[in-house]
Design a protein around this motif. Structure first.
Motif, PDB file in Angstrom:
ATOM      1  N   PRO A  16       2.259  82.751 -16.095  1.00 49.35           N
ATOM      2  CA  PRO A  16       1.244  83.347 -16.982  1.00 49.35           C
ATOM      3  C   PRO A  16       1.750  84.581 -17.727  1.00 49.35           C
ATOM      4  O   PRO A  16       1.236  84.909 -18.793  1.00 49.35           O
ATOM      5  CB  PRO A  16       0.102  83.708 -16.023  1.00 49.35           C
ATOM      6  N   LYS A  17       2.741  85.265 -17.161  1.00 44.69           N
ATOM      7  CA  LYS A  17       3.256  86.472 -17.801  1.00 44.69           C
ATOM      8  C   LYS A  17       4.002  86.162 -19.099  1.00 44.69           C
ATOM      9  O   LYS A  17       4.052  87.004 -20.002  1.00 44.69           O
ATOM     10  CB  LYS A  17       4.188  87.219 -16.842  1.00 44.69           C
ATOM     11  N   VAL A  18       4.603  84.984 -19.181  1.00 42.53           N
ATOM     12  CA  VAL A  18       5.359  84.624 -20.381  1.00 42.53           C
ATOM     13  C   VAL A  18       4.555  83.681 -21.266  1.00 42.53           C
ATOM     14  O   VAL A  18       5.115  82.932 -22.067  1.00 42.53           O
ATOM     15  CB  VAL A  18       6.711  83.988 -20.002  1.00 42.53           C
ATOM     16  N   ALA A  19       3.230  83.735 -21.121  1.00 42.18           N
ATOM     17  CA  ALA A  19       2.379  82.891 -21.949  1.00 42.18           C
ATOM     18  C   ALA A  19       2.046  83.544 -23.289  1.00 42.18           C
ATOM     19  O   ALA A  19       1.572  82.881 -24.202  1.00 42.18           O
ATOM     20  CB  ALA A  19       1.083  82.547 -21.217  1.00 42.18           C
ATOM     21  N   ALA A  40       0.835  89.737 -25.047  1.00 43.77           N
ATOM     22  CA  ALA A  40      -0.056  90.680 -24.370  1.00 43.77           C
ATOM     23  C   ALA A  40       0.202  90.734 -22.872  1.00 43.77           C
ATOM     24  O   ALA A  40       0.198  91.804 -22.264  1.00 43.77           O
ATOM     25  CB  ALA A  40      -1.510  90.304 -24.644  1.00 43.77           C
ATOM     26  N   SER A  41       0.428  89.581 -22.258  1.00 45.98           N
ATOM     27  CA  SER A  41       0.642  89.527 -20.808  1.00 45.98           C
ATOM     28  C   SER A  41       2.061  89.888 -20.413  1.00 45.98           C
ATOM     29  O   SER A  41       2.312  90.266 -19.266  1.00 45.98           O
ATOM     30  CB  SER A  41       0.300  88.129 -20.286  1.00 45.98           C
ATOM     31  N   TRP A  48       6.727  81.488 -27.117  1.00 53.41           N
ATOM     32  CA  TRP A  48       6.353  81.788 -25.736  1.00 53.41           C
ATOM     33  C   TRP A  48       6.189  80.507 -24.923  1.00 53.41           C
ATOM     34  O   TRP A  48       6.604  80.449 -23.751  1.00 53.41           O
ATOM     35  CB  TRP A  48       5.059  82.605 -25.698  1.00 53.41           C
ATOM     36  N   ARG A  49       5.599  79.484 -25.517  1.00 46.81           N
ATOM     37  CA  ARG A  49       5.469  78.219 -24.796  1.00 46.81           C
ATOM     38  C   ARG A  49       6.829  77.603 -24.506  1.00 46.81           C
ATOM     39  O   ARG A  49       7.071  77.067 -23.408  1.00 46.81           O
ATOM     40  CB  ARG A  49       4.604  77.254 -25.606  1.00 46.81           C
ATOM     41  N   LYS A  79       9.475  89.662 -27.191  1.00 48.80           N
ATOM     42  CA  LYS A  79       8.521  90.753 -27.019  1.00 48.80           C
ATOM     43  C   LYS A  79       8.809  91.925 -27.944  1.00 48.80           C
ATOM     44  O   LYS A  79       7.908  92.444 -28.616  1.00 48.80           O
ATOM     45  CB  LYS A  79       8.547  91.223 -25.563  1.00 48.80           C
ATOM     46  N   GLY A  80      10.073  92.372 -27.987  1.00 50.49           N
ATOM     47  CA  GLY A  80      10.382  93.610 -28.685  1.00 50.49           C
ATOM     48  C   GLY A  80      11.301  93.505 -29.873  1.00 50.49           C
ATOM     49  O   GLY A  80      11.588  94.519 -30.514  1.00 50.49           O
ATOM     50  N   GLY A  81      11.792  92.311 -30.197  1.00 51.59           N
ATOM     51  CA  GLY A  81      12.674  92.190 -31.351  1.00 51.59           C
ATOM     52  C   GLY A  81      14.138  92.287 -30.975  1.00 51.59           C
ATOM     53  O   GLY A  81      14.521  92.276 -29.794  1.00 51.59           O
ATOM     54  N   TRP A  82      14.970  92.393 -31.999  1.00 50.25           N
ATOM     55  CA  TRP A  82      16.409  92.292 -31.771  1.00 50.25           C
ATOM     56  C   TRP A  82      16.967  93.508 -31.029  1.00 50.25           C
ATOM     57  O   TRP A  82      17.982  93.402 -30.321  1.00 50.25           O
ATOM     58  CB  TRP A  82      17.135  92.096 -33.104  1.00 50.25           C
TER      59      TRP A  82
END
Length: 400
Positions: free
Chosen positions: A55-58, A61-62, A8-9, A113-116
């Motif tokens: 912040p959304k891609v931190a 959860a966000s 994510w970072r 977020k959700g996988g492949w």
């Protein structure tokens, strides 16, 4: 720290850098655009959106589904607006779309977020938008779409594997922590409770009378507690003295799901462990002895009936031994005592008098679950009861 947190970072930095890269490409070639003001409007929205949604891609959860949908819509809109902003010659020559490689960041967000599977869905939409923007299939378009698709699916798969590994590691750490706590409690119990129970048993036996009965109960509880500490096999139980019969009665509280014949096999050891005591020695395999729930309960009840006969007929000082054998095709439990034995013809006489303890409580139980019970007794040499339950007892029980 979560395994996926570094991803994510990295995605946060990627979105900012690729946004600046897309703006730089436009600035370098803005004179070649047919409608540069369309590109300026889009890049203004893209810059604000990228910086505002950092912040959304931190973290996972966000990064909500709604955000992912809007983020992908921004990328797809930029791809489709390229035909309205750029010159036709540049598009046909393979010029970049307005968002350029920033689009890959939106797809990677789906992957993390959700996988492949989520990554494949987002890549498909991006591929369709690129084909529509070009107006036809081209080698460059297919190459770029495949690159984004393969990279995002690979990252999504890695994320799924990392999450599964993280859950496995967390479970292993929980088991290790529980094991250490169990060992600590076992040491504390051994240094305090077990020693007190052993002392009460010795002093009670020495004093005699009611103190001897108290010492006997303390000895029973010491054995049960040692079994619980050693293997955690004994379920919750309580012990009381049946003054009417002069026998020790142990009531075992079993889970309700044992009544369900479709339940998972039951470890026979958990039902036999409560019978162990100061005068009853239990020898069992080190591995679980699985049986169908009803077969395990009936076999344990037959063992209890055999022990009741030992207490009733062999005297209060008689000792008993329980041997559990886990054979490939059957489970065999042998109950042996050192009492005076049963005189020849006594069982037939008792059955004729209406005393059906052996006939019903032992042989009847085993017969109902497809097993057998053999009783061998020699006067003056004790009694041995062999209980055999076949492995297919569950099927026979269901049929009955």
């Amino acid at each position: 720290m979560s395994v996926e947190q570094p991803l994510w970072r990295a995605l946060t930095a990627y979105r900012v850098l690729t946004m600046l890269y897309a703006v730089a490409l436009f600035v370098a070639a803005h004179d070649d655009f047919a409608r540069p003001w369309v590109a300026v409007g889009y890049f203004s929205v893209l810059a604000v959106w990228t910086l505002a949604t950092l912040p959304k891609v931190a973290g996972a959860a966000s990064c909500t589904k709604r955000f992912l949908a809007v983020d992908l819509a921004v990328a797809l809109t930029g791809i489709l607006l390229t035909r309205a902003a750029d010159a036709a010659e540049r598009i046909s020559d393979g010029g970049p779309t307005l968002p350029s490689i920033w689009t890959a960041g939106a797809v990677l967000a789906f992957a993390i977020k959700g996988g492949w599977r989520w990554a494949a869905f987002a890549s498909l939409l991006v591929g369709v938008a690129n084909v529509v923007q070009r107006g036809a299939f081209s080698r460059d378009t297919v190459h770029n779409v495949l690159l984004v698709c393969i990279a995002s699916i690979a990252i999504g798969y890695v994320v799924e594997v990392a999450r599964a590994s993280e859950r496995t590691l967390a479970r292993a750490l929980e088991i290790e922590a529980a094991t250490r706590e169990r060992e600590r409690l076992a040491r504390d119990i051994h240094d305090s409770v077990l020693q007190v129970l052993a002392m009460v048993q010795r002093r009670g036996t020495a004093l005699g009378g009611e103190a001897a009965e108290l010492g006997k109960l303390a000895g029973e509880q010491e054995v049960a507690l040692r079994s619980l500490v050693a293997g955690g096999l004994a379920p919750a139980s309580r012990v009381s003295e049946d003054t009417a019969r002069g026998a020790l009665v142990r009531v075992v509280e079993e889970p309700d799901d044992l009544a369900d014949e479709a339940a998972a096999p039951r470890d026979l050891r958990t039902l036999l462990t409560p019978y162990a005591g100061a005068q009853v020695t239990l020898s069992e395999p080190g591995a679980p002895v699985p049986l169908a729930p009803r077969a395990a309960r009936e076999l344990a009840a037959a063992v209890g009936a055999a022990l009741d006969n030992v207490r009733r007929h062999a005297g209060p000082g008689a000792r008993a031994w329980i041997l559990v054998e886990d054979e490939p095709d059957a489970v065999v439990v042998t109950v042996r005592d050192d009492g005076p034995g049963i005189p020849e013809g006594r069982l037939a006489q008792a059955e004729g008098e209406g005393r059906l303890g052996v006939a019903l409580s032992i042989r009847g139980r085993l017969r109902d679950i497809g097993g057998t019970a053999e009783l061998i007794s020699v006067p003056g040499q004790g009694t041995e009861v062999e209980l055999r339950v076949p492995r297919d007892a569950r099927g026979r029980t269901a049929q009955r």
